[in-house]
Design a protein around this motif. Structure first.
Motif, PDB file in Angstrom:
ATOM      1  N   GLU A   6      -7.887  -8.529  -3.369  1.00 40.79           N
ATOM      2  CA  GLU A   6      -7.553  -7.325  -2.997  1.00 40.79           C
ATOM      3  C   GLU A   6      -8.324  -6.152  -3.778  1.00 40.79           C
ATOM      4  N   SER A   7      -8.458  -5.023  -3.497  1.00 33.20           N
ATOM      5  CA  SER A   7      -9.109  -3.758  -4.387  1.00 33.20           C
ATOM      6  C   SER A   7      -8.705  -2.540  -3.697  1.00 33.20           C
ATOM      7  N   GLY A   8      -8.975  -1.430  -4.708  1.00 32.86           N
ATOM      8  CA  GLY A   8      -8.923  -0.093  -3.866  1.00 32.86           C
ATOM      9  C   GLY A   8      -7.422   0.431  -4.454  1.00 32.86           C
ATOM     10  N   GLY A   9      -6.567  -0.082  -5.022  1.00 35.75           N
ATOM     11  CA  GLY A   9      -5.601   0.599  -5.419  1.00 35.75           C
ATOM     12  C   GLY A   9      -5.801   1.540  -6.676  1.00 35.75           C
ATOM     13  N   TRP A  36      -0.671  -6.489   5.363  1.00 38.35           N
ATOM     14  CA  TRP A  36      -0.582  -6.011   4.118  1.00 38.35           C
ATOM     15  C   TRP A  36       1.235  -5.875   3.878  1.00 38.35           C
ATOM     16  N   TYR A  37       1.468  -6.229   2.733  1.00 39.69           N
ATOM     17  CA  TYR A  37       2.882  -6.071   2.332  1.00 39.69           C
ATOM     18  C   TYR A  37       2.882  -5.290   1.077  1.00 39.69           C
ATOM     19  N   THR A  90       4.540   4.070  -3.934  1.00 42.23           N
ATOM     20  CA  THR A  90       4.054   3.351  -5.109  1.00 42.23           C
ATOM     21  C   THR A  90       4.562   2.145  -5.073  1.00 42.23           C
ATOM     22  N   ALA A  91       3.838   1.011  -5.282  1.00 46.18           N
ATOM     23  CA  ALA A  91       4.084  -0.109  -5.235  1.00 46.18           C
ATOM     24  C   ALA A  91       2.791  -1.193  -5.485  1.00 46.18           C
ATOM     25  N   VAL A  92       3.259  -2.654  -5.667  1.00 45.01           N
ATOM     26  CA  VAL A  92       2.063  -3.438  -5.646  1.00 45.01           C
ATOM     27  C   VAL A  92       1.910  -3.786  -4.162  1.00 45.01           C
ATOM     28  N   TYR A  93       0.711  -3.768  -3.741  1.00 44.39           N
ATOM     29  CA  TYR A  93       0.163  -4.038  -2.259  1.00 44.39           C
ATOM     30  C   TYR A  93      -0.478  -5.540  -2.329  1.00 44.39           C
ATOM     31  N   TYR A  94      -0.005  -6.199  -1.395  1.00 44.33           N
ATOM     32  CA  TYR A  94      -0.430  -7.482  -1.198  1.00 44.33           C
ATOM     33  C   TYR A  94      -0.909  -7.693   0.251  1.00 44.33           C
ATOM     34  N   CYS A  95      -2.163  -8.624   0.178  1.00 47.27           N
ATOM     35  CA  CYS A  95      -2.828  -8.856   1.412  1.00 47.27           C
ATOM     36  C   CYS A  95      -2.324 -10.222   1.797  1.00 47.27           C
ATOM     37  N   GLN A 105      -3.613 -11.416  -4.808  1.00 45.41           N
ATOM     38  CA  GLN A 105      -3.037 -11.267  -5.975  1.00 45.41           C
ATOM     39  C   GLN A 105      -2.325  -9.898  -6.158  1.00 45.41           C
ATOM     40  N   GLY A 106      -2.762  -9.069  -5.402  1.00 48.13           N
ATOM     41  CA  GLY A 106      -1.924  -7.864  -5.335  1.00 48.13           C
ATOM     42  C   GLY A 106      -2.708  -6.483  -6.024  1.00 48.13           C
ATOM     43  N   THR A 107      -2.679  -5.558  -5.639  1.00 48.51           N
ATOM     44  CA  THR A 107      -3.087  -4.316  -6.279  1.00 48.51           C
ATOM     45  C   THR A 107      -2.350  -3.129  -6.339  1.00 48.51           C
ATOM     46  N   GLN A 108      -2.181  -2.675  -7.458  1.00 53.11           N
ATOM     47  CA  GLN A 108      -1.352  -1.582  -7.770  1.00 53.11           C
ATOM     48  C   GLN A 108      -1.615  -0.207  -6.970  1.00 53.11           C
ATOM     49  N   VAL A 109      -0.643   0.792  -6.549  1.00 52.68           N
ATOM     50  CA  VAL A 109      -0.729   1.670  -5.887  1.00 52.68           C
ATOM     51  C   VAL A 109       0.131   2.594  -6.669  1.00 52.68           C
ATOM     52  N   THR A 110      -0.089   3.600  -7.051  1.00 50.39           N
ATOM     53  CA  THR A 110       0.957   4.688  -7.922  1.00 50.39           C
ATOM     54  C   THR A 110       0.575   6.166  -7.225  1.00 50.39           C
TER      55      THR A 110
END
Length: 113
Positions: A6-9, A36-37, A90-95, A105-110
């Motif tokens: 994943e990327s883009g957070g 997406w979770y 706001t969360a860690v987003y997982y594909c 592995q997840g990407t952080q969105v704040t």
């Protein structure tokens, strides 16, 4: 077995937008479900959006009208366009893809208020 990256957070102000990408190591042509979770601190992981190979997208109620899930089979990539972001996003987003389910592995969105 496929691998997901994943990327883009990142950090964005409320009302802003981000686009998440999930690159799959192999072809996604035969993958039935892509989703997406997200997991916020202290909360359970929840399904945000999903898309199937033969059907339309589905969304959790809280993101309907703001988020758009899409897949590009030619680029082996899953996307999540997120508009009108709120602090509660706001969360860690997982594909995730499957079956069987494989996770990124997840990407952080704040989202700041």
């Amino acid at each position: 077995q496929v691998q997901l990256v994943e990327s883009g957070g990142g950090l964005v102000q409320a009302g802003g937008s981000l686009r998440l990408s999930c690159v799959v190591s192999g072809s996604i042509f035969n993958i039935n479900v892509m989703a997406w979770y997200r997991q916020a601190p202290g909360k359970q992981r929840e399904l945000v959006a999903a898309i199937t190979s033969g059907g339309g997208p589905s969304y959790t109620t809280s993101v309907k009208g703001r988020f758009t899930i899409s897949r590009d089979n030619a680029k082996n990539t899953l996307y999540l366009q997120m508009n009108s972001l709120k602090p509660e996003d706001t969360a860690v987003y997982y594909c995730a893809v499957g079956p069987p389910t494989t996770w990124g592995q997840g990407t952080q969105v704040t989202v700041s208020s």
